[in-house]
Enzyme design. Structure first.
Site, PDB file in Angstrom:
ATOM      1  N   GLN B 125       5.221   8.729   2.283  1.00  0.00           N
ATOM      2  CA  GLN B 125       4.638   7.401   1.255  1.00  0.00           C
ATOM      3  C   GLN B 125       3.317   8.398   0.824  1.00  0.00           C
ATOM      4  OE1 GLN B 125       3.125   3.975   3.337  1.00  0.00           O
ATOM      5  NE2 GLN B 125       5.018   2.878   2.523  1.00  0.00           N
ATOM      6  N   GLY B 126       3.464   7.974  -0.626  1.00  0.00           N
ATOM      7  CA  GLY B 126       2.243   8.120  -1.170  1.00  0.00           C
ATOM      8  C   GLY B 126       1.586   6.824  -1.944  1.00  0.00           C
ATOM      9  N   GLU B 243      17.901  -4.895   7.059  1.00  0.00           N
ATOM     10  CA  GLU B 243      17.655  -4.160   8.180  1.00  0.00           C
ATOM     11  C   GLU B 243      16.425  -5.207   8.817  1.00  0.00           C
ATOM     12  OE1 GLU B 243      15.760  -0.299   9.449  1.00  0.00           O
ATOM     13  OE2 GLU B 243      17.838  -0.011   9.157  1.00  0.00           O
TER      14      GLU B 243
END
Lengths: 327, 392
Positions: B125-126, B243
């Site tokens: 993740q950035g 989800e």
């Protein structure tokens, strides 16, 4: 199916509890009337709430623990007298023990049932709202016993932490009228949890409403993280306690081997939610929250009372260490 | 209201249980580095080949397309047998993949989703930057459109497993003049592009899972933008419906096992009085009982989340409640372990050293993925409707 939200039928039942209690049992009544909800209880009898979870052959309505949990959550929100729980559990004891006449008399409101809290192992008890009750009920993890009032002696009034119930000291001796060792103590634990959930939710709602309304430093105090985070924690505790109580109820309903574990878990988190939310609600209200004229004080007091029914939290924390968790 | 598994779900559970017990890796996952990547990816590949990857993901992209309840059963059984945590597959499976499914175009989905499920590619993740932690919308890493590319320059930090990831879900500022939430773009970055420098950061637990990542005029094709240029904030905030509520199940189950192990520990180490066993001490027993109750309640909250997801596909903010509850509980459990151990807890290796290691690692659980303070803000504002602070 995993579904912990009410379906349309259950919602209708819940709406009925809510509309009756909102109209007839605002918490402000506690400061005006005598303790014991003497006028409310006959109404509940009339509405069939005492025999809600008992089959029709026992004179009940034929619903199950799901509806009872919904009822006691609302009863907790409205700080209904412990006599309601006494009557519901007393009717269950009588029905299970095969005493149909007694069950019928309790459901019909002819005999009220006071709850007792044991103070020691020698028979010292406290009786709640029970001055006019011909029956008394006490339980622990092992069983539930229904006594005739004559088993109590040395009855004396005592000022209560929760001054919105009558509290009496007494000595309990002799044999109970009826005694059951079934899953009723687990059911009782779940219904007490449901009441504690109601207390926790009311305290949360009051605090949140006040935090939106009350302004200081030019903005609603709920905008400040110190207050917002109190409220968020109150919401999480109420959420955890409510859904754990439902999980426990359905574990019992389905005769799952982890029902006792789930009930203890519900009881522990629900008492924690009611006590801590009760305390935070007063804090969020500041000075007004400490006054007798305001409602916050009612909820923390009731939380302490309910948290002693059927044994205190320490006992449940011990119980759960040896109870069977889900597979 | 009902809490009862259907016969079909029971059969599914038996099937899952059987496959897992035959297939879980017997070795422990390496703590970090390329060995960890190899381990995590091989395990993902094995699940894919067995037909168990993406239980509730759409079948057109390689998932099983089953129900959210079955997804939860999969995770419950997964954790019960002690299968390895997703490790460096976590962002791909629980954040980037679901985001691409929800907001990506067909080409992006067809390319990336099968690669994730089969364990060919993992993601990091950035999002966070040195000056943009809790205030994520203040990010400054620039993305300038040049021809068919977005040219990215700046710095990201706390990039978990950045050094062993293939792709990155990257947030960059593409319109510095727009209001701060309107000038951000969510783009898929290849971690091997020229101009990217990755430096691992050592943590207080000794495990290197964080990185800082520097971007020096990195050219990323514009076709990698998900959800449209300058629309990245809404993409980043779109949690997934399909989800919802199950992503925390493996962690919840893992924590339950940890609490059971803690109760076992308390039966075998001395109480503070040195005479009885720890579990016979009233205060310790109380704390353990409370932990057992709270992990039960976390499961109940997951069931509540699943119940809501079945009624309403638009996810609510209640996921913040579960992650807040979990983070606090994780710290409480490991802290209780160290308290019970007393002086033995000072040793980081040997008999009980694992507890000390877990205690140190748990400090991240109230920070990573949004600090618990931010989680409380989300609950206060989006669940309870409390006002935002002026200037906040």
């Amino acid at each position: 199916m995993i579904d912990l939200l009410p379906n349309a039928d259950e919602q209708a039942v819940l709406d009925n509890f809510r509309s009756v209690l909102r109209a007839e049992a605002p918490v402000s009544r506690l400061r005006e009337a005598r303790p014991g909800d003497a006028t409310l209880l006959p109404r509940m009898v009339e509405l069939g709430w005492i025999g809600l979870g008992l089959s029709e052959e026992h004179g009940g309505v034929g619903y199950g623990i799901a509806e009872e949990m919904l009822l006691f959550r609302e009863a907790g929100r409205h700080l209904v007298s412990p006599l309601l729980l006494g009557a519901v559990l007393g009717a269950h004891v009588a029905a299970e023990a095969g005493d149909a006449d007694l069950a019928g008399a309790i459901i019909a409101g002819e005999k009220s049932v006071a709850l007792l809290i044991r103070k020691d192992a020698k028979g010292a008890v406290l009786r709640l709202d029970g001055a006019a009750a011909p029956l008394a009920l006490v339980w622990d993890g092992a069983g539930m016993a229904l006594y005739d009032e004559s088993a109590l002696s040395g009855i004396e009034d005592v000022p209560a932490l929760d001054n919105y119930v009558t509290l009496e000291r007494a000595s309990l001796a002799g044999a109970p009228l009826l005694h059951v060792t079934s899953t009723l103590p687990v059911r009782a634990k779940i219904l007490v949890s449901a009441m504690l959930v109601g207390v926790a939710e009311s305290a949360r709602d009051m605090a949140v409403d006040y935090a939106k309304l009350r302004e200081q430093f030019g903005q609603p105090i709920g905008a400040f993280q110190a207050i917002k985070h109190f409220c968020a924690d109150m919401a999480v505790r109420a959420e955890a306690a409510h859904f754990q109580t439902l999980v426990a109820g359905f574990a019992l309903h389905e005769n799952q081997p982890d029902a006792a574990y789930q009930a203890s878990a519900a009881r522990i988190v629900a008492a924690d939610a009611a006590l801590r939310n009760g305390e935070r609600n007063i804090q969020v209200h500041g000075g007004i929250g400490y006054t007798e004229a305001a409602d916050p004080q009612l909820f923390i007091k009731r939380a302490h009372l309910l948290a002693e029914l059927g044994g205190g939290t320490r006992q449940h924390q011990r119980d759960i260490l040896t109870e069977q968790a889900p597979a | 209201m009902e809490l009862k598994f259907s016969k079909e779900d029971q059969r599914f559970r038996d099937e899952v249980r059987g496959w897992l017990s035959d297939n879980i890796p017997r070795d422990k996952a390496p703590p970090h580095g390329p060995e960890k990547r190899a381990f995590d990816m091989a395990w993902q590949k094995r699940q894919y080949e067995g037909g168990w990857a993406g239980v509730s993901w759409p079948s057109e992209y390689g998932g099983r397309g089953l129900t959210i309840t079955q997804q939860m059963i999969w995770y419950e059984e997964y954790a019960r047998v002690g299968a390895p945590a997703p490790g460096c597959m976590f962002i791909a499976l629980h954040h980037a993949g679901p985001t691409v499914i929800a907001r990506g175009n067909d080409e992006q989905k067809a390319f990336h989703i099968p690669k994730i499920l089969s364990g060919e590619a993992n993601w990091c993740q950035g999002f966070s930057e040195p000056s943009s932690g809790s205030d994520l919308a203040s990010i400054r890493t620039r993305g300038v459109v040049d021809g068919d590319d977005l040219v990215v320059t700046g710095q990201k930090i706390w990039t978990t497993w950045g050094n062993i990831s293939d792709y990155q879900e990257l947030l960059v500022r593409t319109d510095p003049n727009a209001p701060r939430h309107k000038g951000i773009t969510w783009i898929i970055g290849d971690m091997r592009l020229p101009g990217i420098t990755i430096q691992p950061i050592s943590t207080m637990s000794g495990v290197q899972h964080f990185c800082q990542v520097f971007y020096d005029e990195v050219r990323i094709p514009l076709k990698n933008v998900v959800g449209g240029l300058n629309n990245g904030w809404s993409v980043a905030m779109s949690t997934l419906g399909f989800e919802r509520g199950t992503a925390m199940v493996p962690y919840q189950m893992e924590l339950r096992r940890l609490i059971d192990e803690l109760c076992e520990l308390a039966r075998h180490v001395p109480a503070p009085d040195g005479v009885r066993m720890a579990i016979e001490d009233d205060e310790i027993a109380s704390r353990l009982g409370e932990l057992r109750a709270e992990i039960a309640a976390m499961r109940a909250m997951t069931y509540a989340s699943i119940s809501r997801a079945q009624r309403d596909p638009v996810p609510g903010p209640e996921g913040s409640m579960i992650s807040l509850y979990w983070g606090e509980l994780q710290k409480k459990v490991t802290r209780t372990a160290v308290d019970i151990l007393g002086p033995a807890g000072l040793e980081r290796t040997g008999g009980y050293g694992g507890w000390t290691q877990q205690y140190l690692a748990a400090f991240k659980d109230t920070i990573a993925g949004g600090t618990v303070e931010i989680r409380r803000n989300v609950i206060g504002e989006r669940v309870l409707g409390l006002p935002r602070a002026k200037g906040g």
